[in-house]
Design a protein around this motif. Structure first.
Motif, mmCIF file in Angstrom:
data_model
loop_
_atom_site.group_PDB
_atom_site.id
_atom_site.type_symbol
_atom_site.label_atom_id
_atom_site.label_comp_id
_atom_site.label_asym_id
_atom_site.label_seq_id
_atom_site.Cartn_x
_atom_site.Cartn_y
_atom_site.Cartn_z
ATOM 1 N N SER A 193 0.931 -1.263 -0.097
ATOM 2 C CA SER A 193 -0.071 -0.007 0.071
ATOM 3 C C SER A 193 1.061 1.196 0.076
ATOM 4 C CB SER A 193 -0.852 0.088 1.216
ATOM 5 O OG SER A 193 -0.322 0.078 2.472
ATOM 6 N N ASN A 194 0.422 2.183 -0.611
ATOM 7 C CA ASN A 194 1.079 3.793 -0.673
ATOM 8 C C ASN A 194 1.199 4.388 0.462
ATOM 9 O OD1 ASN A 194 1.700 2.863 -3.564
ATOM 10 N ND2 ASN A 194 -0.071 4.075 -4.078
ATOM 11 N N THR A 195 0.283 4.069 1.522
ATOM 12 C CA THR A 195 0.045 4.627 2.489
ATOM 13 C C THR A 195 1.249 4.287 3.594
ATOM 14 O OG1 THR A 195 -1.819 3.552 3.352
ATOM 15 C CG2 THR A 195 -2.104 5.519 2.442
ATOM 16 N N SER A 196 1.717 3.068 3.433
ATOM 17 C CA SER A 196 2.221 2.408 4.529
ATOM 18 C C SER A 196 3.763 2.638 4.157
ATOM 19 C CB SER A 196 2.416 0.832 4.420
ATOM 20 O OG SER A 196 2.630 0.231 3.112
ATOM 21 N N TRP A 197 4.275 3.137 3.020
ATOM 22 C CA TRP A 197 5.555 3.406 2.797
ATOM 23 C C TRP A 197 5.494 5.008 2.674
ATOM 24 C CZ3 TRP A 197 10.186 0.843 1.799
ATOM 25 C CH2 TRP A 197 10.016 -0.654 1.717
ATOM 26 N N GLY A 198 5.903 5.406 4.122
ATOM 27 C CA GLY A 198 5.986 7.027 4.134
ATOM 28 C C GLY A 198 7.552 7.250 3.895
ATOM 29 N N HIS A 199 7.810 8.612 4.038
ATOM 30 C CA HIS A 199 9.167 8.914 3.488
ATOM 31 C C HIS A 199 10.145 8.627 4.397
ATOM 32 C CE1 HIS A 199 11.594 11.611 1.288
ATOM 33 N NE2 HIS A 199 12.425 12.022 2.399
ATOM 34 N N GLY A 200 9.722 8.605 5.747
ATOM 35 C CA GLY A 200 10.836 8.028 6.820
ATOM 36 C C GLY A 200 10.957 6.547 6.388
ATOM 37 N N SER A 201 10.112 5.556 6.102
ATOM 38 C CA SER A 201 10.409 4.310 5.688
ATOM 39 C C SER A 201 11.274 4.126 4.462
ATOM 40 C CB SER A 201 9.123 3.435 5.480
ATOM 41 O OG SER A 201 8.374 3.957 4.703
ATOM 42 N N ARG A 202 11.477 4.967 3.706
ATOM 43 C CA ARG A 202 12.764 4.888 2.539
ATOM 44 C C ARG A 202 13.736 5.121 2.922
ATOM 45 N NH1 ARG A 202 8.759 8.928 -1.326
ATOM 46 N NH2 ARG A 202 6.768 7.978 -0.807
ATOM 47 N N LYS A 203 14.085 5.315 4.209
ATOM 48 C CA LYS A 203 15.270 5.407 4.636
ATOM 49 C C LYS A 203 16.094 3.951 5.283
ATOM 50 C CE LYS A 203 15.136 10.386 5.787
ATOM 51 N NZ LYS A 203 15.367 11.334 6.896
ATOM 52 N N LEU A 204 17.413 3.914 5.224
ATOM 53 C CA LEU A 204 17.797 2.551 6.115
ATOM 54 C C LEU A 204 17.888 3.004 7.388
ATOM 55 C CD1 LEU A 204 19.147 0.019 5.870
ATOM 56 C CD2 LEU A 204 21.253 1.134 5.523
ATOM 57 N N LEU A 205 17.154 2.105 8.182
ATOM 58 C CA LEU A 205 17.214 2.368 9.617
ATOM 59 C C LEU A 205 18.347 1.522 10.197
ATOM 60 C CD1 LEU A 205 13.269 2.100 10.591
ATOM 61 C CD2 LEU A 205 14.756 4.048 10.063
ATOM 62 N N ILE A 206 19.421 2.425 10.813
ATOM 63 C CA ILE A 206 20.558 1.598 11.199
ATOM 64 C C ILE A 206 20.583 1.501 12.890
ATOM 65 C CG2 ILE A 206 23.054 1.763 11.531
ATOM 66 C CD1 ILE A 206 22.924 3.385 8.811
ATOM 67 N N LEU A 207 20.216 0.358 13.350
ATOM 68 C CA LEU A 207 19.888 -0.118 14.919
ATOM 69 C C LEU A 207 21.381 0.008 15.487
ATOM 70 C CD1 LEU A 207 17.048 -2.417 14.432
ATOM 71 C CD2 LEU A 207 16.762 0.054 14.639
ATOM 72 N N VAL A 208 21.393 0.590 16.792
ATOM 73 C CA VAL A 208 22.905 0.551 17.568
ATOM 74 C C VAL A 208 22.427 0.206 18.890
ATOM 75 C CG1 VAL A 208 24.730 1.817 18.078
ATOM 76 C CG2 VAL A 208 23.808 2.353 15.840
ATOM 77 N N PRO A 209 22.413 -1.036 19.178
ATOM 78 C CA PRO A 209 22.151 -1.008 20.814
ATOM 79 C C PRO A 209 23.375 -0.872 21.687
ATOM 80 C CG PRO A 209 22.503 -3.181 19.518
ATOM 81 C CD PRO A 209 22.425 -2.268 18.427
ATOM 82 N N LEU A 210 22.980 -0.535 22.825
ATOM 83 C CA LEU A 210 24.062 0.031 23.596
ATOM 84 C C LEU A 210 24.994 -1.208 24.115
ATOM 85 C CD1 LEU A 210 22.747 2.937 25.842
ATOM 86 C CD2 LEU A 210 24.727 2.850 24.472
ATOM 87 N N ASN A 211 24.236 -2.552 24.351
ATOM 88 C CA ASN A 211 25.151 -3.553 24.864
ATOM 89 C C ASN A 211 25.802 -4.279 23.897
ATOM 90 O OD1 ASN A 211 22.915 -4.719 23.351
ATOM 91 N ND2 ASN A 211 22.051 -5.620 25.052
ATOM 92 N N ALA A 212 25.604 -3.982 22.540
ATOM 93 C CA ALA A 212 26.161 -4.527 21.491
ATOM 94 C C ALA A 212 25.932 -6.039 20.982
ATOM 95 C CB ALA A 212 27.889 -4.243 21.465
ATOM 96 N N ASN A 213 25.235 -6.484 21.868
ATOM 97 C CA ASN A 213 24.630 -8.033 21.615
ATOM 98 C C ASN A 213 23.738 -8.100 20.482
ATOM 99 O OD1 ASN A 213 24.303 -10.660 21.772
ATOM 100 N ND2 ASN A 213 23.485 -10.572 23.919
#
Length: 411
Positions: A193-213
């Protein structure tokens, strides 16, 4: 929605400032001012002695280090480079130290003997440097942990700095410029659906957890995250490998109402290195050092990406605090919070500008301006503001007029 930014700013360490240097300068100014009031005739002599006692010790210790480097490491560590340009600064015999010692000797020569007893001055000058070399060799006067950290961060020598640059140069700089094209191809071949792909979801979300696990599957971390499909592969010739494959995974993140939000997300791969180093005793890398390196990695990578034209507006760094491990849906909530924040920040729908019209007359129908009779025809005044239009003239262009002399001469 600015709460996530405040939380990240509260965790990420800022670069160290110049407060110690400011306090030292203020203390020196107060001390020198007091000495000028008490005994101005001995000021330069005392300053010269203090400078010599502080510089002769590092100079002697630097000479010992220079002897070691010259005899045993000149070929292996310096590759035959000159002593003045490489060995002297490496041993602490830089131009600042040499200039300070020379200036102290000049001041002492001009001031004469500031102490009442001549022997007391020279005994002090000889004893302090000798004791300094002993304490420096034993580690008593060695740099503190804060000083070492400040030097390493300032000279870009920390582990996190190298990992951040490797992650950027070897991966993000290659794949982020092609991300929008890959998402467009993915949407053309999938029933999204076009509504589920907002402009924010067109970016790569890079997850950085503090515990590095980090887990190799986001589905194992949160049941509200479901694997959807992979984006089309990007094949890039890299380091002698023809058509090396780079790929990204698309996930459906469910909110509290069960609505799916598609996005491209993944963990920062260098965190695996930090976590493995903390598990090896030979690396000398504990849990405290690992957490500090993760925060420095996040700050360094953020600075690199902010100054990268190839990656601008194509990524989103998400710092995950390990204090919320008890929440089974913390990861999905963090992703949805960032998606919603980007959607609200980057799309601000405003109504069209109101067009002002001329002041209507009471007798005009529907509040329109009263028609005006001009050259035998009735015309109604147009609104004062309207959409711009292009006007073309059908007349042929006319030549420019020649200059005409319109001045007069008077006798």
């Amino acid at each position: 929605m600015m709460q996530c930014h405040r939380d990240q700013d509260a965790l990420i360490p800022r670069p160290r400032g110049s407060l110690p240097r400011g306090c030292a300068a203020a203390l020196v100014a107060i001390t020198v001012g007091g000495m000028m009031l008490l005994s101005p005739e001995r000021l330069f002599g005392w300053v010269a002695i203090a400078m010599l006692t502080l510089t002769l010790g590092p100079l002697l210790h630097g000479l010992f280090l220079l002897l070691e480097e010259w005899l045993h490491h000149s070929n292996t560590r310096y590759r035959g480079r000159t002593v003045l340009s490489h060995m002297l600064p490496a041993c602490g015999l830089g131009w600042k130290t040499l200039l300070t010692a020379s200036l102290a000797c000049l001041l002492l020569y001009l001031a004469g003997h500031p102490l009442p007893h001549k022997g007391q001055c020279w005994e002090l000058l000889l004893l302090v440097p000798v004791l300094y070399t002993l304490f420096k060799s034993l580690g008593v006067l060695g740099p503190s942990q804060v000083e070492v950290s400040d030097i390493c961060e300032g000279r870009k020598m920390v582990v996190a700095h190298g990992l951040a640059w490797s992650f950027y140069v070897g991966y993000l700089q290659l794949v982020l410029p092609c991300l929008e094209e890959s998402i467009a191809k993915f949407r053309a071949t999938h029933q999204c659906s076009n509504t589920s792909w907002g402009h924010g979801s067109r970016k790569l979300l890079i997850l950085v957890p503090l515990n590095a696990n980090i887990s190799h599957k986001l589905v194992d971390e949160d049941s509200n995250i479901r694997f959807y499909d992979n984006l089309p592969n990007n094949e890039i010739d890299r380091a002698g490998v023809r058509g090396r494959v780079y790929k990204h995974s698309v996930y459906s993140v469910l909110d509290e109402d069960g609505k799916a939000h598609e996005c491209v997300a993944e963990y920062a791969t260098p965190l695996l290195t930090l976590y493995r180093m903390s598990q090896e005793s030979s690396a000398g890398f504990g849990e405290t050092e690992r957490r500090e390196q993760v925060l420095l990695f996040f700050r360094t990578l953020q600075d690199i990406l902010e100054h990268s034209l190839e990656c601008r507006n194509r990524y989103k760094l998400i710092l995950l605090n390990d204090e919320h491990e008890n929440d089974p849906h913390y990861l999905s909530k963090a992703i949805l919070r960032h998606l919603d924040q980007q959607q609200k920040e980057e799309f601000c729908l405003t109504p069209p500008p109101h067009q002002e019209v001329a002041r209507p007359f009471p007798n005009a129908p529907n509040g329109l301006p009263t028609p005006v009779h001009v050259n035998g025809d009735w015309h109604r005044p147009e609104p004062m503001s309207r959409e711009p239009t292009l006007m073309f003239s059908l007349e042929p262009p006319l030549p420019l007029r020649e200059p005409v002399e319109d001045t007069h001469s008077f006798r």
